[in-house]
Design an enzyme around this catalytic site. Structure first.
Site, PDB file in Angstrom:
ATOM      1  CE  LYS A 150      -7.827  -5.621  -7.852  1.00  0.00           C
ATOM      2  NZ  LYS A 150      -8.889  -5.911  -6.880  1.00  0.00           N
ATOM      3  CG  ASP A 175      -9.227  -8.166  -3.992  1.00  0.00           C
ATOM      4  OD1 ASP A 175      -8.882  -7.288  -3.166  1.00  0.00           O
ATOM      5  OD2 ASP A 175      -9.063  -8.044  -5.211  1.00  0.00           O
TER       6      ASP A 175
END
Length: 275
Positions: free
Chosen positions: A66, A102
């Protein structure tokens, strides 16, 4: 021409993202497919080049890529840039744009229960997930956000960035009754024989206790919080809602999140209760 999407990570075999997105493609009549691709850290740059060459329209990124993916993308949206982490990429021609869904996914899952944004929030942990959630909570209008972490310096750094305040785990444990929402973002206490990040003895009945983990559906943290008469939220909602935001960025279609919550919960051996 049929479009295709992917999720990359190391490991990746456990991911439920292909099941989720393939189901949404079918439900919405989208002519596309979604595949899991195992990419080791050393191969990340080559893998991204290959994805573009092969005509991928978008992809998700999971651990451990990420943050490492940032230098290889053409642009970042504001949230991804602030968080220095990406979990969703949209590819348009040769242009790759990185997003992070997220935190917003977690906040949407939080609002599946009645939530008072004036309540004080405690985030346990100061890693990437905590970071995304902290920024999203602030954007959603939550006022007081505290960050408690094993390493106080990391808690201070994140608290400074989001306008919150840092705490040691011991301080948070002692003051737990002050918080209406407690969010567990660490992997500590995931197994039954491992101690929780902090005792929940002082937690107030009726508080919301959330864990971003969705396997198991009820972590030891949530189990203890339930014993203390808290409202508990597992990580299925965050998983589904972050995926739904990505799906909409790719297709322009809002998928059925309620039905997917039920499907994923059932797939993990649980029973979904519509709140």
């Amino acid at each position: 021409m049929k479009k295709w999407y992917a999720v990359i990570g190391d490991p990746i075999a456990h991911s439920l993202s292909p099941y989720m997105h393939e189901t949404w493609f079918a439900e919405n009549g989208v002519d596309a497919s979604y595949i899991p691709i195992h990419v080791k850290p050393a191969d990340l740059e080559k893998a991204l080049s290959a994805l573009k060459t092969l005509g991928v329209s978008g992809f998700n990124i999971t651990l451990p890529h990420k943050e490492a993916i940032l230098p290889f993308l053409d642009r970042l949206d504001e949230t991804a840039s602030i968080m220095s982490a990406v979990n969703t990429v949209v590819v348009d021609g040769n242009q790759s744009s990185g997003y992070n869904t997220d935190g917003d996914g977690f906040v949407e899952s939080l609002f599946t229960s009645p939530v008072d944004i004036s309540k004080k929030v405690l985030i346990i942990g100061a890693g990437g997930a905590a970071r995304g959630i902290a920024f999203a909570l602030k954007r959603a209008g939550f006022g007081t956000v505290a960050i408690a972490n094993r390493t106080l310096q990391r808690a201070k750094e994140l608290a400074d960035e989001v306008g919150g305040f840092p705490m040691t785990l011991a301080e948070a444990e002692n003051d737990l009754g002050e918080f209406g929402i407690i969010i567990q973002t660490t992997s500590v206490g995931l197994s039954e024989n491992e101690a929780l990040p902090m005792s929940l003895e002082n937690i107030k009945a009726g508080s919301i206790a959330a864990d971003i983990i969705y396997t198991p559906l009820e972590t030891p943290f949530l189990k203890k919080a339930k014993e203390q008469k808290c409202i508990t939220i597992n990580g299925v909602g965050m998983f589904v809602y972050q995926g739904a935001i990505a799906f909409e960025k790719w297709t322009g279609v809002k998928p059925d999140t309620e039905k997917m919550m039920e499907l994923i919960t059932s797939k993990l051996g649980g029973h979904y209760v519509n709140k």
